[in-house]
Motif scaffolding. Structure first.
Motif, PDB file in Angstrom:
ATOM      1  N   ASP A  83      21.713  47.069  25.310  1.00  0.00           N
ATOM      2  CA  ASP A  83      21.528  47.991  26.426  1.00  0.00           C
ATOM      3  C   ASP A  83      21.504  47.032  27.605  1.00  0.00           C
ATOM      4  OD1 ASP A  83      19.126  46.897  25.640  1.00  0.00           O
ATOM      5  OD2 ASP A  83      18.198  48.671  26.629  1.00  0.00           O
ATOM      6  N   LEU A  86      25.255  45.569  28.403  1.00  0.00           N
ATOM      7  CA  LEU A  86      25.909  46.874  29.040  1.00  0.00           C
ATOM      8  C   LEU A  86      25.447  47.001  30.599  1.00  0.00           C
ATOM      9  CD1 LEU A  86      26.039  49.443  26.203  1.00  0.00           C
ATOM     10  CD2 LEU A  86      28.046  47.800  27.154  1.00  0.00           C
ATOM     11  N   GLU A  87      24.054  46.786  30.709  1.00  0.00           N
ATOM     12  CA  GLU A  87      23.908  46.746  32.404  1.00  0.00           C
ATOM     13  C   GLU A  87      24.498  45.553  33.078  1.00  0.00           C
ATOM     14  OE1 GLU A  87      22.078  48.621  33.971  1.00  0.00           O
ATOM     15  OE2 GLU A  87      21.328  50.058  32.398  1.00  0.00           O
ATOM     16  N   ASN A  90      28.030  46.755  33.389  1.00  0.00           N
ATOM     17  CA  ASN A  90      28.121  47.759  34.600  1.00  0.00           C
ATOM     18  C   ASN A  90      27.814  47.046  36.011  1.00  0.00           C
ATOM     19  OD1 ASN A  90      28.640  49.908  32.804  1.00  0.00           O
ATOM     20  ND2 ASN A  90      26.627  50.270  32.482  1.00  0.00           N
TER      21      ASN A  90
END
Length: 100
Positions: A83, A86-87, A90
């Motif tokens: 997670d 993925l940040e 992004n």
């Protein structure tokens, strides 16, 4: 002339223990954005290739970082939880709150 903008991402979003930790990425130039978006869109239906694409994109754009006062390398990025990784992706794509 190629302009390289460095984007510093605080890791405080992981928790208070990481408020002084950070990652610096090469920001995505607008001329690169369409290409990145089309590649990401094409890979949406193949999760295995999508993950490889995300990992390579983040590692390729990495400039420097520090976690708990220790310098890290691009290879160290894959030690972060999914997670968090993925940040990073992004953020490179411009999907995070710019105040973060």
């Amino acid at each position: 002339m190629a302009i390289v903008i460095k984007k510093r991402v605080s890791l405080e979003f992981i928790g208070d223990d990481y408020k002084d930790s950070y990652i610096v990425f090469k920001a995505l130039a607008i001329k690169e954005y369409a290409d990145l978006q089309s590649k990401a869109k094409a890979l949406e239906e193949d999760p295995e290739k999508s993950l490889e694409f995300i990992i390579n994109t983040v590692k390729d754009r990495f400039i420097e970082g520090s976690v708990e006062g220790k310098a890290i390398t691009a290879d160290d990025l894959t030690d972060f939880p999914g997670d968090v990784f993925l940040e990073f992706f992004n953020n490179i794509r411009g999907q995070l709150d710019p105040k973060a």
